[in-house]
Design a protein around this motif. Structure first.
Motif, short mmCIF file in Angstrom:
data_model
loop_
_atom_site.label_atom_id
_atom_site.label_comp_id
_atom_site.label_asym_id
_atom_site.label_seq_id
_atom_site.Cartn_x
_atom_site.Cartn_y
_atom_site.Cartn_z
N UNK A 163 0.84 -1.20 0.00
CA UNK A 163 0.00 0.00 0.00
C UNK A 163 0.87 1.25 0.00
N UNK A 164 0.25 2.42 -0.04
CA UNK A 164 1.02 3.66 0.08
C UNK A 164 1.75 3.74 1.41
N UNK A 165 1.10 3.23 2.47
CA UNK A 165 1.73 3.24 3.80
C UNK A 165 2.94 2.31 3.86
N UNK A 166 2.76 1.08 3.40
CA UNK A 166 3.89 0.14 3.43
C UNK A 166 4.96 0.57 2.44
N UNK A 167 4.55 1.26 1.37
CA UNK A 167 5.52 1.75 0.39
C UNK A 167 6.53 2.68 1.02
N UNK A 168 6.07 3.53 1.95
CA UNK A 168 7.00 4.44 2.64
C UNK A 168 7.97 3.65 3.52
N UNK A 169 7.46 2.61 4.15
CA UNK A 169 8.34 1.75 4.95
C UNK A 169 9.35 1.04 4.05
N UNK A 170 8.89 0.52 2.91
CA UNK A 170 9.79 -0.17 1.99
C UNK A 170 10.91 0.76 1.52
N UNK A 171 10.53 2.01 1.19
CA UNK A 171 11.53 2.95 0.70
C UNK A 171 12.57 3.26 1.78
N UNK A 172 12.12 3.34 3.03
CA UNK A 172 13.06 3.59 4.13
C UNK A 172 13.98 2.39 4.35
N UNK A 173 13.41 1.20 4.32
CA UNK A 173 14.16 0.00 4.67
C UNK A 173 15.02 -0.51 3.51
N UNK A 174 14.51 -0.39 2.29
CA UNK A 174 15.20 -0.97 1.13
C UNK A 174 15.80 0.07 0.19
N UNK A 175 15.68 1.34 0.54
CA UNK A 175 16.07 2.40 -0.38
C UNK A 175 17.52 2.39 -0.81
N UNK A 176 18.41 1.79 0.00
CA UNK A 176 19.83 1.77 -0.33
C UNK A 176 20.19 0.68 -1.33
#
Length: 348
Positions: A163-176
């Protein structure tokens, strides 16, 4: 046989297996794979949205896609010799519709990389069984596929859907790490008022299949000013039995009550609520609609909403449009969010 050809052959055999299973299930054939039948039953028991009908629809569509001709035609546009050192690709799968993450899985395996999959708790039965079948066809796949529970570690790139909410978490956790991160999207249909009854009935498949839970489901229609709703509602009656599914019925009762208590103007046929609304994302059992004054103005609006739209459905045969009744029959090169997953994997 090369490892690549072995994998193609394994997926072709899986396609035959899925087609055979569905045919035997529909025919109540006693020779059906009882283990798989039990897994389908358990998937339905654990997730009330995963009815046998919807699971079989997903399995049947994958059975149709996984042919030698389809796979080779799809892959002919890529240079599959570019992966010298296989990388571990973490796939975080959604659980909104059956096997929604299978296309990502297919891309990773056929690109020559390795899968580290985190299944949704809502869809944890089907893919492991298909993997078991694939490994039986090509034992070398066993070292290329792993499932993980809890925290995902030891990956080189990520494909995550949520979702949009989990997407923000994914970007924080996997963004590197190299990544594809998908968020909420919805599909829309453009009506002109000149559709045939057959086309409108087909549109019902885009609205109601999987109870509207997929990003390819039509959640909103655009209609011309003065649109006559009678033919539309007449066509929708073909799907009236959906109200007998208790989870859907609960959503219908709740959403209808909220709208009535809030004095919103709605249209209703006792199993589908239509509400005029600018938003694209409608609740289960609700279809939003907006009027358009001209095709030019509508196209400008759709262009501004491009990053929120998965499919545009119409009978206009325009580039990028999907025909009525076709949203839940994607082709192998129909990539979610328009991002070429295979190209992403080959460039790692």
């Amino acid at each position: 046989m090369t490892p690549y050809n072995q994998r193609i052959t394994a997926f072709v055999e899986l396609g035959k297996y899925l087609t055979d299973f569905c045919e035997k299930c529909y025919a109540n054939d006693d020779s059906i794979d009882l283990e798989f039948k039990e897994i389908v039953a358990r998937a339905e028991h654990e997730n009330g949205w995963f009815t046998q009908e919807n699971i079989l629809h997903a399995l049947r569509e994958w059975g149709h896609l996984l042919t030698k001709e389809n796979l080779e035609d799809w892959l002919s546009g890529y240079d599959l010799s570019t992966v010298d050192y296989p990388k571990i690709i973490g796939i975080i799968m959604a659980g909104n519709i059956p096997l929604v993450g299978f296309h990502d899985f297919l891309c990773v395996i056929l690109s020559g990389h390795k899968v580290l999959a985190k299944l949704s708790s809502n869809d944890k039965r089907l893919l492991p069984h298909l993997v078991k079948f694939l490994v039986e066809q090509d034992p070398s796949l066993e070292e290329s596929i792993a499932f993980v529970e809890g925290k995902m570690e030891g990956f080189d790139a990520v494909i995550a859907t949520g979702s949009n909410n989990t997407g923000r978490y994914f970007e924080y956790y996997f963004g590197q790490k190299p990544h594809i991160i998908r968020k909420n999207r919805n599909s829309v249909a453009i009506l002109t008022g000149k559709e045939t009854q057959e086309e409108l009935v087909a549109l019902g498949e885009d609205i109601f299949r999987y109870y509207g839970l997929g990003c390819r489901n039509v959640s909103k229609i655009y209609i011309p000013e003065g649109f006559d709703f009678d033919p539309f509602f007449k066509a929708m009656y073909a799907y009236g039995d959906i109200i007998h599914q208790h989870k859907y019925a609960n959503n219908y009762d709740y959403n209808k009550a909220v709208y009535l208590m809030s004095d919103f103007k709605i249209l209703d046929n006792e199993f589908l609520v239509l509400k005029e609304e600018a938003s694209l994302s409608s609740p289960i059992s609700v279809l939003f609609y907006s009027y358009y004054s001209s095709e030019e103005n509508l196209q400008k609006e759709l262009d501004t909403l491009n990053d929120q739209i998965q499919c545009v459905v119409s009978n206009q045969y325009k580039d990028g449009h999907v025909g009525f009744g076709e949203t839940q029959k994607p082709r192998l090169n129909d990539y979610a969010d328009g991002v070429d997953t295979m190209e992403f994997l080959l460039q790692l």
